[in-house]
Design a protein around this motif. Structure first.
Motif, PDB file in Angstrom:
ATOM      1  N   LEU A  24       0.827  -1.208   0.000  1.00 38.39           N
ATOM      2  CA  LEU A  24       0.000   0.000   0.000  1.00 38.39           C
ATOM      3  C   LEU A  24       0.863   1.259   0.000  1.00 38.39           C
ATOM      4  O   LEU A  24       0.547   2.232  -0.708  1.00 38.39           O
ATOM      5  CB  LEU A  24      -0.936  -0.006   1.203  1.00 38.39           C
ATOM      6  CG  LEU A  24      -1.985   1.116   1.233  1.00 38.39           C
ATOM      7  CD1 LEU A  24      -2.891   1.038   0.016  1.00 38.39           C
ATOM      8  CD2 LEU A  24      -2.822   1.040   2.515  1.00 38.39           C
ATOM      9  N   ASP A  25       1.956   1.235   0.754  1.00 36.77           N
ATOM     10  CA  ASP A  25       2.834   2.405   0.781  1.00 36.77           C
ATOM     11  C   ASP A  25       3.443   2.675  -0.588  1.00 36.77           C
ATOM     12  O   ASP A  25       3.642   3.834  -0.970  1.00 36.77           O
ATOM     13  CB  ASP A  25       3.954   2.201   1.813  1.00 36.77           C
ATOM     14  CG  ASP A  25       3.457   2.309   3.248  1.00 36.77           C
ATOM     15  OD1 ASP A  25       2.293   2.738   3.429  1.00 36.77           O
ATOM     16  OD2 ASP A  25       4.217   1.950   4.174  1.00 36.77           O
ATOM     17  N   GLU A  26       3.743   1.623  -1.317  1.00 38.45           N
ATOM     18  CA  GLU A  26       4.309   1.800  -2.659  1.00 38.45           C
ATOM     19  C   GLU A  26       3.307   2.499  -3.571  1.00 38.45           C
ATOM     20  O   GLU A  26       3.673   3.411  -4.329  1.00 38.45           O
ATOM     21  CB  GLU A  26       4.694   0.435  -3.240  1.00 38.45           C
ATOM     22  CG  GLU A  26       5.279   0.488  -4.638  1.00 38.45           C
ATOM     23  CD  GLU A  26       6.656   1.114  -4.675  1.00 38.45           C
ATOM     24  OE1 GLU A  26       7.053   1.579  -5.765  1.00 38.45           O
ATOM     25  OE2 GLU A  26       7.328   1.154  -3.628  1.00 38.45           O
ATOM     26  N   LEU A  27       2.045   2.080  -3.495  1.00 38.72           N
ATOM     27  CA  LEU A  27       1.012   2.708  -4.322  1.00 38.72           C
ATOM     28  C   LEU A  27       0.673   4.106  -3.823  1.00 38.72           C
ATOM     29  O   LEU A  27       0.267   4.977  -4.610  1.00 38.72           O
ATOM     30  CB  LEU A  27      -0.247   1.845  -4.322  1.00 38.72           C
ATOM     31  CG  LEU A  27      -0.124   0.471  -4.980  1.00 38.72           C
ATOM     32  CD1 LEU A  27      -1.379  -0.359  -4.719  1.00 38.72           C
ATOM     33  CD2 LEU A  27       0.108   0.621  -6.483  1.00 38.72           C
ATOM     34  N   ASN A  28       0.842   4.334  -2.524  1.00 38.75           N
ATOM     35  CA  ASN A  28       0.484   5.615  -1.919  1.00 38.75           C
ATOM     36  C   ASN A  28       1.645   6.609  -1.904  1.00 38.75           C
ATOM     37  O   ASN A  28       1.484   7.742  -1.434  1.00 38.75           O
ATOM     38  CB  ASN A  28      -0.002   5.404  -0.490  1.00 38.75           C
ATOM     39  CG  ASN A  28      -1.462   5.807  -0.315  1.00 38.75           C
ATOM     40  OD1 ASN A  28      -2.055   6.404  -1.202  1.00 38.75           O
ATOM     41  ND2 ASN A  28      -2.020   5.490   0.839  1.00 38.75           N
ATOM     42  N   ALA A  29       2.791   6.187  -2.411  1.00 37.19           N
ATOM     43  CA  ALA A  29       3.969   7.064  -2.385  1.00 37.19           C
ATOM     44  C   ALA A  29       3.765   8.235  -3.347  1.00 37.19           C
ATOM     45  O   ALA A  29       3.340   8.050  -4.494  1.00 37.19           O
ATOM     46  CB  ALA A  29       5.214   6.273  -2.769  1.00 37.19           C
ATOM     47  N   ILE A  30       4.081   9.435  -2.880  1.00 34.64           N
ATOM     48  CA  ILE A  30       3.938  10.640  -3.718  1.00 34.64           C
ATOM     49  C   ILE A  30       5.207  10.782  -4.546  1.00 34.64           C
ATOM     50  O   ILE A  30       6.145  11.515  -4.196  1.00 34.64           O
ATOM     51  CB  ILE A  30       3.681  11.879  -2.837  1.00 34.64           C
ATOM     52  CG1 ILE A  30       2.441  11.652  -1.971  1.00 34.64           C
ATOM     53  CG2 ILE A  30       3.500  13.131  -3.680  1.00 34.64           C
ATOM     54  CD1 ILE A  30       2.120  12.784  -1.029  1.00 34.64           C
ATOM     55  N   THR A  31       5.228  10.052  -5.647  1.00 32.03           N
ATOM     56  CA  THR A  31       6.439   9.982  -6.476  1.00 32.03           C
ATOM     57  C   THR A  31       6.222  10.520  -7.887  1.00 32.03           C
ATOM     58  O   THR A  31       7.144  10.481  -8.707  1.00 32.03           O
ATOM     59  CB  THR A  31       6.904   8.521  -6.573  1.00 32.03           C
ATOM     60  OG1 THR A  31       5.820   7.718  -7.065  1.00 32.03           O
ATOM     61  CG2 THR A  31       7.337   7.995  -5.214  1.00 32.03           C
ATOM     62  N   ASN A  32       5.024  10.985  -8.171  1.00 32.42           N
ATOM     63  CA  ASN A  32       4.739  11.495  -9.518  1.00 32.42           C
ATOM     64  C   ASN A  32       4.665  13.019  -9.470  1.00 32.42           C
ATOM     65  O   ASN A  32       3.922  13.583  -8.654  1.00 32.42           O
ATOM     66  CB  ASN A  32       3.414  10.934 -10.031  1.00 32.42           C
ATOM     67  CG  ASN A  32       3.391   9.417 -10.011  1.00 32.42           C
ATOM     68  OD1 ASN A  32       4.251   8.778 -10.595  1.00 32.42           O
ATOM     69  ND2 ASN A  32       2.432   8.853  -9.287  1.00 32.42           N
ATOM     70  N   ARG A  33       5.409  13.677 -10.328  1.00 33.40           N
ATOM     71  CA  ARG A  33       5.426  15.140 -10.333  1.00 33.40           C
ATOM     72  C   ARG A  33       4.987  15.655 -11.700  1.00 33.40           C
ATOM     73  O   ARG A  33       5.553  15.297 -12.727  1.00 33.40           O
ATOM     74  CB  ARG A  33       6.822  15.660  -9.987  1.00 33.40           C
ATOM     75  CG  ARG A  33       6.849  17.179  -9.776  1.00 33.40           C
ATOM     76  CD  ARG A  33       8.175  17.624  -9.179  1.00 33.40           C
ATOM     77  NE  ARG A  33       8.202  19.061  -8.898  1.00 33.40           N
ATOM     78  CZ  ARG A  33       7.675  19.623  -7.817  1.00 33.40           C
ATOM     79  NH1 ARG A  33       7.110  18.853  -6.904  1.00 33.40           N
ATOM     80  NH2 ARG A  33       7.730  20.932  -7.634  1.00 33.40           N
ATOM     81  N   PHE A  34       3.938  16.487 -11.683  1.00 33.22           N
ATOM     82  CA  PHE A  34       3.425  17.079 -12.904  1.00 33.22           C
ATOM     83  C   PHE A  34       3.199  18.571 -12.674  1.00 33.22           C
ATOM     84  O   PHE A  34       2.521  18.962 -11.708  1.00 33.22           O
ATOM     85  CB  PHE A  34       2.102  16.430 -13.322  1.00 33.22           C
ATOM     86  CG  PHE A  34       2.194  14.951 -13.539  1.00 33.22           C
ATOM     87  CD1 PHE A  34       2.707  14.437 -14.723  1.00 33.22           C
ATOM     88  CD2 PHE A  34       1.778  14.060 -12.555  1.00 33.22           C
ATOM     89  CE1 PHE A  34       2.789  13.066 -14.913  1.00 33.22           C
ATOM     90  CE2 PHE A  34       1.851  12.702 -12.750  1.00 33.22           C
ATOM     91  CZ  PHE A  34       2.365  12.197 -13.932  1.00 33.22           C
ATOM     92  N   ASN A  35       3.752  19.371 -13.541  1.00 27.68           N
ATOM     93  CA  ASN A  35       3.532  20.820 -13.497  1.00 27.68           C
ATOM     94  C   ASN A  35       3.805  21.404 -12.114  1.00 27.68           C
ATOM     95  O   ASN A  35       3.061  22.247 -11.611  1.00 27.68           O
ATOM     96  CB  ASN A  35       2.098  21.168 -13.917  1.00 27.68           C
ATOM     97  CG  ASN A  35       1.780  20.681 -15.321  1.00 27.68           C
ATOM     98  OD1 ASN A  35       2.668  20.646 -16.175  1.00 27.68           O
ATOM     99  ND2 ASN A  35       0.535  20.305 -15.548  1.00 27.68           N
ATOM    100  N   GLY A  36       4.846  20.898 -11.493  1.00 29.76           N
ATOM    101  CA  GLY A  36       5.243  21.444 -10.203  1.00 29.76           C
ATOM    102  C   GLY A  36       4.461  20.923  -9.030  1.00 29.76           C
ATOM    103  O   GLY A  36       4.649  21.384  -7.896  1.00 29.76           O
TER     104      GLY A  36
END
Length: 991
Positions: free
Chosen positions: A641-653
């Motif tokens: 769950l932590d892997e899916l919930n990780a904030i690792t995607n960055r778009f437009n800042g």
């Protein structure tokens, strides 16, 4: 071409003089010549793509008097006018042959009998005679009847916007034109003198030149595959000549500006396609096709007969998604049974219940030499009937093929939205209904184009593009929404819900109770059907006059709706029609779901940053019995769950995790069931006779009697009811006690105790059975008791009752079981129902289908009692109608008793991650057969006896273990950790 076989010369008439005989022969000759001329004109137009006329709008005889048409020796002489036949064309290029005179002053009153003969349609095939024998009509002459292709050619010539060329002729470069080939007009673009492009094509389109794509039009949303350079690219048609590349292909027309990630997240729910998960299976809508799995009852999961590898295995359950077949309207493809052809019907919306899977086809609305509109049709498989659906070969059918509903398909074959018209009531599907003069009833119909569908058990609701909701099915708990409390209504012809003039724009349905929801054009929310506390709403009822809701922020759940208000707060329905705020879910949540575990409200939601949050029960590892996992499993669950919930995607800042949509499901599994249809005896049931109406003083216990029909087919001479079901073998009871006629019957009850074992103690049960009302009922009360608790009580009357009216008179007619209906045929005068306009028997026996809920006792037993009592003083129906009758007269019976033991305490969660083509689905919890096991890779081949049983399971194997031990729960699939579900990589809306 039409060929005329004239019978004119074989008809004999007696006339007073030889002159009359001669004149009659002359008029016959004129009609015959007109028919030949019409054939020649049609043939000329088809072969030359032009009108055979001169500049003065008269027929160019030189063009027709050749061996190809009339022949060089055709006799043009008209014996009626004493001149050559005159043919003229009007401004619309319609051809008129002046057969009897060319000017009104040539009219002769004494020739009226000839004129009457001349205007008779029976002697013509290729021409249309004048409307009547007046001077004004006769002088116009006979109209040349153009065949369909000739009519199209003439219309193109009249419009004068595009030319028509034959295949042997050179087109004009840079212009659109029509090519006349093989008796068809094909709209094309002239690219060069030697090459052209057909404009209107069928999907998929394959091209080796991207520049050609801009000239081609197909159905909106359909695809083309185009070679550009050395690579192939995929495009879809947006309409208005615009093609949109899917991926990196370059554009050919108008293209929307690049959508921001924020907009893509906000549009996820409204743009997502339907995914339905239920206790024993589900369906998904992907690329316009419907895929289903799980319970294959009524063949609704897509498998018709048996497994391909082992034809002895019945496919009761399907363990992998199967693309449903759709009826084929093209004759050639139908002959080949080519169900996956590229021209198959596609779908925009989809829903399912235990008996049917249904889809709604897209609406196509465009301009092509006139406004065109078609589609928006309802297609269903499973339990459908020939009366109401196409592609059904027998009167009642179970089919794996999605067939078109006749009612919603009516009037669309011409692809135009025509004005309403009167039609016979059976023309759009359904039985023939006649009035007292035996004329078939008429109804005003207009085309209906559907945009959405939702379903609960036994009932379908659809929404039209003009904001009307129609329902089909049974009225259990008011599900039809028609303002009628009669739970036995079976509505096969769609009927609009009682809307009170409100226009709706979206519809919804809860998963585990029969509740529908709808949002109107002003964003007010309505519900109808049953509520968790037992309240029933029989028509759409507004939940709040002060709160409005976001149409794209309404989430369906097990037994209540979760709604996002225009004030950005979340609310939920509760109890009857209460609205309660849900402050635990933030206003910025993009998706959310709730579930009531007893009095505790559980919830999950995806934040604006696509992080999954909510109740710890759904965000921590649980065993199959909801206890906490050991440390090892807890670590695995948390890591996933932590892997899916990780904030690792960055778009437009901005930073994002992965969750776009989430929902909680109640498993609602049928653990076991028992069924009695009495075909093999009734020894397990008891018929008990009591001397009192309170059923206290038992006087006798015996084995119930078996009843069968007293006729083999419906007696159409003595009853209006021609469609009757055969009840086969049923068990019967009698109504009440009396000494009338010297008969002492007593008060009777049918009783049986079902034992399921202590392992199922206190489990919820569903009781289904058929109740038969036989002959002259007069408001007696039929009761059902479960474990000595009164669960249901309904009053019934016979048809056309002299004194009483009652809504419970809408059963399914059966072959006669008691006194034969021909013994008391009468005419009912109830003007509220067209059914009562014909003579028929008051003794028409009827079947009523019951579905009730209850609980097993602490020992796992269910005592079922069926009985009938008299009305008592003060109740509606209490009169002196009290004489007793024998079992073959006023009586009742029971059949098809089914008790299902359910487990409703287990839940699971499914969530979508990613956006668009990056979507993936993950689930965890007690999923049972809601998720296809082959999509999880958790099946243990060592526990599956044959390869065919990997893909399909029989009813006897329903609870056989297929999964690895760690993921098995008594034959049901248990996902201990967030598990990727393969093949579900689409943006889905959880219905």
């Amino acid at each position: 071409m039409k060929i005329l076989t004239l019978i004119l010369f074989f008809i004999s008439f007696s006339f007073s003089s030889s002159q009359n005989v001669s004149l009659m022969n002359d008029i016959k000759s004129v009609i015959q010549k007109e028919e030949y001329i019409s054939l020649a004109i049609n043939k000329y137009i088809l072969q030359n793509a032009k009108i055979p006329k001169k500049d003065d709008n008269t027929l160019d005889w030189d063009e027709l008097m050749t061996s190809d048409y009339l022949g060089t020796n055709f006799n043009r002489y008209n014996p009626m006018t004493k001149q050559n036949i005159s043919v003229v064309f009007d401004s619309n290029n319609s051809a008129f042959i002046k057969g009897v005179f060319e000017a009104e002053n040539q009219h002769k009153a004494e020739y009226n009998y000839l004129y009457n003969f001349y205007i008779n349609k029976i002697f013509r095939v290729n021409t249309i005679p004048p409307k009547n024998n007046t001077k004004a009509e006769l002088v116009k002459g006979s109209l040349v009847l153009y065949n369909s292709i000739q009519n199209e050619i003439v219309k193109v010539i009249n419009r004068n916007t595009n030319k028509i060329f034959l295949p042997t002729q050179a087109c004009e470069i840079g212009n659109y034109y029509y090519e006349l080939k093989n008796e068809k007009l094909i709209y094309k673009y002239c690219k060069t003198a030697t090459s052209s492009i057909e404009v209107y094509q069928e999907s998929p389109v394959y091209l080796d030149n991207l520049d050609d794509l801009k000239y081609i039009k197909i159905e909106i949303g359909e695809k083309a595959y185009v070679k550009d350079g050395i690579s192939w690219y995929e495009y879809y048609y947006e309409g208005n000549g615009s093609w949109i590349p899917l991926g990196t292909g370059r554009t050919t027309g108008q293209v929307n500006d690049e959508i921001s990630i924020e907009d893509r997240i906000l549009s996820y729910i409204p743009d997502a396609k339907d995914l339905v998960l239920r206790r024993d299976g589900g369906c998904m809508l992907a690329n316009g096709d419907i895929f289903c799995w799980g319970n294959n009852s009524y063949k609704k999961a897509g498998i018709e007969n048996y497994g391909q590898l082992d034809k002895t295995i019945k496919p009761d359950y399907v363990n992998t998604p199967v693309m449903l077949k759709v009826q084929i309207e093209d004759t050639e493809q139908n002959n080949k049974k080519w169900y996956n052809n590229p021209y198959r019907v596609k779908f925009e919306k989809m829903a399912m219940n235990s008996t049917n899977v249904c889809g709604i086809s897209p609406i196509f609305n465009y301009f092509d030499n006139g406004q065109k509109k078609f589609g928006g049709d309802l297609y269903c498989n499973g339990q459908i009937t020939q009366l109401y659906f196409e592609n059904v070969s027998t009167a009642v059918s179970e089919t794996s093929i999605l067939g078109k509903n006749k009612f919603f398909g009516w009037g669309k074959s011409d692809k135009t939205d025509d004005a309403p018209k009167l039609i016979k009531i059976s023309e759009d599907g359904g039985p023939v209904e006649k009035d007292s003069s035996k004329q078939e009833l008429m109804i005003l119909r207009d085309e209906i184009y559907l945009t959405d569908i939702v379903m609960v058990e036994d009932t379908i609701a659809v929404l039209s593009d003009n904001g009307k909701i129609y329902t089909i099915g049974r009225n259990y708990n008011g599900a039809l929404g028609i303002g009628n409390s009669d739970k036995f209504i079976v509505q096969s012809t769609p009927q609009e819900v009682k809307s009170n003039g409100v226009s709706f724009k979206k519809i919804f349905a809860l998963r585990d109770i029969a509740t529908f929801g709808a949002i109107d054009s002003n964003n007010y929310f309505y519900i109808w059907g049953e509520r968790p506390n037992g309240t029933v709403y029989y028509e759409p009822t507004i939940v709040s006059h002060s709160l409005k809701f976001n149409p794209d922020g309404i989430f369906t759940n097990s037994k209540d709706f979760l709604l996002k208000g225009v004030d950005n707060k979340f609310y939920r329905t509760k109890n009857s029609i209460d609205l309660v705020s849900v402050p635990e879910i933030p206003s910025t949540a993009i998706s959310a779901s709730i579930y009531d575990s007893g009095s505790t409200q559980l919830y999950v939601y995806a934040t604006e940053n696509m992080v999954l949050e909510g109740s710890s029960k759904y965000l921590s590892c649980k065993e199959k019995n909801d206890s906490a996992c050991n440390s090892t499993d807890t670590t695995i669950f948390k890591t996933a769950l932590d892997e899916l919930n990780a904030i690792t995607n960055r778009f437009n800042g901005k930073d994002y995790a992965n969750f776009a949509n989430v929902s909680i499901y109640q498993l609602d599994t049928v653990k076991t069931e028992q069924y009695d249809d009495f075909e093999n005896g009734v020894s397990t049931w008891q018929l008990k006779t009591y001397s009192d109406t309170q059923f206290k003083n038992l006087t006798k216990t015996e084995t119930p009697s078996i009843l069968t029909a007293t006729e083999s087919s419906a007696d159409t001479a003595n009853s209006r009811v021609t469609e009757r079901v055969d009840p086969t073998k049923i068990i019967a009871g009698q109504v009440r006690s009396s000494k009338y006629y010297g008969i002492q019957l007593g008060y009777q009850a049918l009783e049986k105790t079902f034992n399921f074992g202590s392992q199922y103690a206190n489990n919820e049960v569903e009781l289904e059975f058929d109740f038969y009302e036989i002959d002259t009922w007069d408001m007696e009360r039929f009761q059902v008791l479960l474990n000595d608790q009164l669960i249901s009580e309904d009053a019934f009357i016979h048809d056309c009752h002299e004194q009483f009216t009652e809504t419970n008179d809408t059963g399914i007619y059966t072959l006669s079981l008691g006194k034969h209906y021909k013994d008391d045929k009468r005419v009912c005068n109830d003007q509220n129902s067209s059914l009562y306009n014909l003579a028929y028997s008051r003794f028409d026996d009827e079947k009523y289908i019951y579905k009730l809920k209850g609980k097993l006792d602490s020992n796992g037993n269910l005592k079922v009692v069926f009985r009938v009592r008299n009305a008592v003083s003060g109740e509606y129906g209490w009169t002196t109608w009290s004489y007793g009758q024998t079992i073959d007269d006023e009586s009742w019976a029971i059949d098809n008793v089914r008790v299902k033991v359910k487990e409703t305490s287990k839940t699971f969660v499914c969530a979508m991650t990613g956006i668009g083509s990056s979507s993936q689905m993950y689930c965890w919890g007690n999923v049972g057969r809601s998720i296809p096991i082959l999509s999880t890779s958790l099946y243990d081949v060592g526990k599956i006896s044959t390869i065919n049983k990997l893909f399909i399971s029989t009813e006897s194997d329903k609870t056989s273990q297929m999964a690895f031990d760690n993921f098995n729960d008594s034959g049901n699939l248990f996902l201990k950790y967030p598990t990727y579900i393969g093949g579900f990589d689409y943006p889905f809306y959880f219905k």
